[in-house]
Motif scaffolding. Structure first.
Motif, PDB file in Angstrom:
ATOM      1  N   ARG A 186     -68.751  20.205  85.986  1.00  0.00           N
ATOM      2  CA  ARG A 186     -67.945  20.954  85.775  1.00  0.00           C
ATOM      3  C   ARG A 186     -66.823  21.264  86.445  1.00  0.00           C
ATOM      4  N   LEU A 187     -67.058  20.524  87.744  1.00  0.00           N
ATOM      5  CA  LEU A 187     -65.662  20.996  88.815  1.00  0.00           C
ATOM      6  C   LEU A 187     -64.840  19.782  88.704  1.00  0.00           C
ATOM      7  N   VAL A 188     -66.050  19.426  88.334  1.00  0.00           N
ATOM      8  CA  VAL A 188     -64.937  17.611  88.405  1.00  0.00           C
ATOM      9  C   VAL A 188     -63.751  17.662  87.079  1.00  0.00           C
ATOM     10  N   ARG A 189     -64.486  18.736  85.970  1.00  0.00           N
ATOM     11  CA  ARG A 189     -63.985  18.638  84.912  1.00  0.00           C
ATOM     12  C   ARG A 189     -62.258  19.302  84.949  1.00  0.00           C
ATOM     13  N   ARG A 190     -62.487  20.537  85.466  1.00  0.00           N
ATOM     14  CA  ARG A 190     -61.742  21.495  86.020  1.00  0.00           C
ATOM     15  C   ARG A 190     -60.684  21.150  86.500  1.00  0.00           C
ATOM     16  N   ILE A 191     -61.133  20.249  87.989  1.00  0.00           N
ATOM     17  CA  ILE A 191     -59.947  20.505  89.190  1.00  0.00           C
ATOM     18  C   ILE A 191     -60.310  18.610  89.143  1.00  0.00           C
ATOM     19  N   GLY A 192     -61.712  17.889  89.292  1.00  0.00           N
ATOM     20  CA  GLY A 192     -61.366  16.261  89.368  1.00  0.00           C
ATOM     21  C   GLY A 192     -62.341  16.637  90.880  1.00  0.00           C
ATOM     22  N   PRO A 193     -62.688  15.294  91.466  1.00  0.00           N
ATOM     23  CA  PRO A 193     -63.537  15.223  92.067  1.00  0.00           C
ATOM     24  C   PRO A 193     -62.666  15.469  93.674  1.00  0.00           C
ATOM     25  N   GLU A 194     -61.981  15.119  94.003  1.00  0.00           N
ATOM     26  CA  GLU A 194     -61.318  14.739  94.983  1.00  0.00           C
ATOM     27  C   GLU A 194     -61.287  16.737  95.156  1.00  0.00           C
ATOM     28  N   ARG A 195     -60.067  16.955  94.158  1.00  0.00           N
ATOM     29  CA  ARG A 195     -60.607  17.987  94.816  1.00  0.00           C
ATOM     30  C   ARG A 195     -62.034  19.550  94.456  1.00  0.00           C
ATOM     31  N   SER A 196     -62.430  18.088  94.417  1.00  0.00           N
ATOM     32  CA  SER A 196     -64.176  19.957  94.316  1.00  0.00           C
ATOM     33  C   SER A 196     -64.919  19.520  95.440  1.00  0.00           C
ATOM     34  N   VAL A 197     -64.720  17.753  95.615  1.00  0.00           N
ATOM     35  CA  VAL A 197     -65.062  18.054  96.937  1.00  0.00           C
ATOM     36  C   VAL A 197     -64.703  18.977  98.801  1.00  0.00           C
ATOM     37  N   PHE A 198     -62.929  18.646  98.424  1.00  0.00           N
ATOM     38  CA  PHE A 198     -62.903  19.446  98.846  1.00  0.00           C
ATOM     39  C   PHE A 198     -62.710  21.428  99.177  1.00  0.00           C
ATOM     40  N   ALA A 199     -63.013  21.280  97.876  1.00  0.00           N
ATOM     41  CA  ALA A 199     -63.161  23.228  97.016  1.00  0.00           C
ATOM     42  C   ALA A 199     -65.024  23.149  98.002  1.00  0.00           C
ATOM     43  N   ALA A 200     -65.913  22.058  97.779  1.00  0.00           N
ATOM     44  CA  ALA A 200     -66.850  22.143  98.446  1.00  0.00           C
ATOM     45  C   ALA A 200     -67.195  22.163  99.330  1.00  0.00           C
ATOM     46  N   LEU A 201     -66.201  21.613 100.677  1.00  0.00           N
ATOM     47  CA  LEU A 201     -65.887  21.575 102.314  1.00  0.00           C
ATOM     48  C   LEU A 201     -65.884  23.058 102.146  1.00  0.00           C
ATOM     49  N   ALA A 202     -64.503  23.439 102.314  1.00  0.00           N
ATOM     50  CA  ALA A 202     -63.892  24.845 102.376  1.00  0.00           C
ATOM     51  C   ALA A 202     -65.060  25.406 102.658  1.00  0.00           C
ATOM     52  N   VAL A 203     -65.839  25.704 101.611  1.00  0.00           N
ATOM     53  CA  VAL A 203     -66.735  27.102 101.541  1.00  0.00           C
ATOM     54  C   VAL A 203     -68.044  27.082 102.232  1.00  0.00           C
ATOM     55  N   LEU A 204     -68.124  25.842 102.282  1.00  0.00           N
ATOM     56  CA  LEU A 204     -69.302  25.282 103.139  1.00  0.00           C
ATOM     57  C   LEU A 204     -69.059  25.626 104.774  1.00  0.00           C
ATOM     58  N   ALA A 205     -67.701  25.651 105.076  1.00  0.00           N
ATOM     59  CA  ALA A 205     -67.103  25.464 106.011  1.00  0.00           C
ATOM     60  C   ALA A 205     -67.098  26.822 106.960  1.00  0.00           C
ATOM     61  N   VAL A 206     -66.943  28.382 105.242  1.00  0.00           N
ATOM     62  CA  VAL A 206     -66.262  29.417 105.616  1.00  0.00           C
ATOM     63  C   VAL A 206     -68.092  30.224 105.965  1.00  0.00           C
ATOM     64  N   ALA A 207     -69.527  29.420 105.032  1.00  0.00           N
ATOM     65  CA  ALA A 207     -70.078  29.981 104.618  1.00  0.00           C
ATOM     66  C   ALA A 207     -70.655  30.498 105.792  1.00  0.00           C
ATOM     67  N   LEU A 208     -70.488  28.692 107.056  1.00  0.00           N
ATOM     68  CA  LEU A 208     -71.264  28.529 108.454  1.00  0.00           C
ATOM     69  C   LEU A 208     -71.004  29.168 109.475  1.00  0.00           C
ATOM     70  N   LEU A 209     -69.139  29.551 109.335  1.00  0.00           N
ATOM     71  CA  LEU A 209     -68.762  30.639 109.948  1.00  0.00           C
ATOM     72  C   LEU A 209     -69.114  31.833 109.742  1.00  0.00           C
ATOM     73  N   ALA A 210     -69.250  32.427 108.955  1.00  0.00           N
ATOM     74  CA  ALA A 210     -69.921  33.644 108.185  1.00  0.00           C
ATOM     75  C   ALA A 210     -71.935  33.998 108.395  1.00  0.00           C
ATOM     76  N   ARG A 211     -71.974  32.890 108.446  1.00  0.00           N
ATOM     77  CA  ARG A 211     -73.894  33.681 107.994  1.00  0.00           C
ATOM     78  C   ARG A 211     -74.828  33.751 109.164  1.00  0.00           C
ATOM     79  N   PRO A 212     -74.087  33.392 110.590  1.00  0.00           N
ATOM     80  CA  PRO A 212     -74.800  33.890 111.731  1.00  0.00           C
ATOM     81  C   PRO A 212     -74.642  35.005 112.837  1.00  0.00           C
ATOM     82  N   TYR A 213     -73.329  35.659 112.020  1.00  0.00           N
ATOM     83  CA  TYR A 213     -72.535  37.063 112.325  1.00  0.00           C
ATOM     84  C   TYR A 213     -72.370  38.249 111.371  1.00  0.00           C
TER      85      TYR A 213
END
Length: 411
Positions: free
Chosen positions: A72-99
């Motif tokens: 679904r993400l690929v259809r909306r924004i393409g595979p490259e932008r989907s990977v980048f978006a997932a990486l960005a959310v992953l970084a935020v989740a890893l920063l926030a989850r311990p605190y």
């Protein structure tokens, strides 16, 4: 050398290769960084073994639940932008989850697992598109990078926690603090670095037309279920090891750093059979012998870690690593060998990952529940033996020289 020369690469060349490998490095640290410090987390947040089991289960569960989001993400924004978006959310989740408290730890861990699930679905397609003549070697490098990331997080999170604890005591003169928080948050850095290297891939990209394949035939194909269940059962053992092995070894007498190092060494050793098992298996008409061999090594290694004298632990760690590297790579290999065409391979992969990772999530949860119920680890041997025997049964079916029904042209 020529295989990876700049002239042999596609239009984006070396930067694409580096970016892909950096992304692959991030597909396991969110999971393997938790188990070495699980005892510290449980003590700080008063988590029972059952809740610890839920914590180790959540990222695996969301690996499977998030997989359908990728198309679904690929259809909306393409595979490259989907990977980048997932990486960005992953970084935020890893920063926030311990605190952000106990609930935040669980939610952040689930979100991190979902991001990894999306990226895991997208990367193989990008590799096949951009490196059509180098799929085998790129898949091998991808697997090596994934294992290196998992091993690094398993082996360095506890030493990092100890180092941060010493620094905090020096700076605060003994003020109360939980250095496991900084040790977990550290793993956002690889995600940020990968996202920065991935940025050039976004130039000129567009949403992709991804046909919706319901794969109705596969859901009625016994072979597709055997492949999917083998994927899920062997993954369940892998995530039990990722989530619980350091805690088990600490309870058996190993120091926390040594227990984390044991997991790290086991994951590093997976690289060997991750390459050799598919190389051998793909040249055989029937893969049952290879599947039985690697599953047998996995079970022997696990039982040795649980019951053998602790002085012999490194023998069982080696056996376990060699076994699990082969089971994972053979599960991936079956997705290609049992499909008659690329369209069916994609459908089979989606089915196997969705069902497999959802099933795999039950393993770490059950370990926590059984440990909470029994107060020890002996009963866990019964669980891992049952899972391994189930995987062996599925291997006898999935390893046969047969193919699933084609889904080409099926909506």
């Amino acid at each position: 050398m020529a295989l990876l020369s700049t002239s042999a690469m596609p239009r984006r060349g070396v930067l694409t290769l580096v970016a892909l490998l950096l992304v692959a490095l991030n597909l396991r640290p969110a999971l393997t960084s938790v188990s070495p410090v699980l005892g510290s987390i449980a003590e700080a947040l008063a988590l029972s073994p059952s809740w610890q089991g839920i914590l180790t289960t959540l990222p695996v569960l969301f690996l499977g639940l998030a997989a359908p989001l990728a198309p679904r993400l690929v259809r909306r924004i393409g595979p490259e932008r989907s990977v980048f978006a997932a990486l960005a959310v992953l970084a935020v989740a890893l920063l926030a989850r311990p605190y952000i408290g106990t609930a935040g730890l669980f939610v952040g861990t689930a979100i991190a697992g979902g991001c990894i699930g999306v990226i895991g679905v997208l990367l193989p397609g990008i590799v096949k598109r951009d490196f059509p003549r180098r799929v085998s070697i790129m898949t091998g490098l991808y697997t090596v990078a994934l294992n290196l990331g998992a091993s690094a997080a398993a082996g360095t999170t506890e030493p990092l926690r100890q180092a941060l604890g010493g620094l905090w005591q020096d700076a605060s003169q003994g003020a109360s603090h939980s250095p496991w928080q900084g040790a977990l948050a550290f793993w956002l850095l690889p995600a940020v670095i990968a996202a920065l290297f991935w940025l050039p891939q976004l130039k000129g990209t567009k949403p992709a037309r991804v046909p919706v394949r319901r794969g109705a035939r596969l859901r009625h194909d016994p072979l597709a279920w055997q492949v999917s269940l083998f994927m899920g059962l062997q993954s369940s053992l892998a995530y039990i090891v990722f989530g619980w092995l350091p805690t088990i070894l600490q309870d058996r007498g190993l120091a926390a750093v040594t227990a984390g190092l044991a997991l790290s060494v086991s994951i590093l050793l997976q690289v060997t059979t991750a390459i050799l098992a598919p190389l051998i298996g793909s040249r055989m008409r029937d893969q049952r012998a290879v599947l039985i061999g690697v599953m047998g090594l996995t079970l022997i290694g696990l039982l040795g870690c649980l019951y053998a004298p602790i002085g012999s632990i490194w023998l069982w760690i080696v056996i376990l690593g060699l076994g699990q590297g082969g089971t994972f790579s053979m599960a991936l290999t079956l997705l290609a060998l049992r499909a008659p065409d690329a369209t069916t391979a994609a459908s089979l992969s989606a089915m196997a990952q969705g069902i497999g990772y959802t099933l795999a999530a039950m393993g770490p949860l059950l370990v926590g529940v059984l440990h909470d119920w029994s107060g020890g680890w002996n009963v866990v041997g019964v669980l891992v033996s049952a899972i391994a025997l189930g995987a062996l049964v599925m291997a006898l079916g999935a390893g046969r020289d047969r193919q699933v029904a084609s889904t080409s042209g099926v909506d």
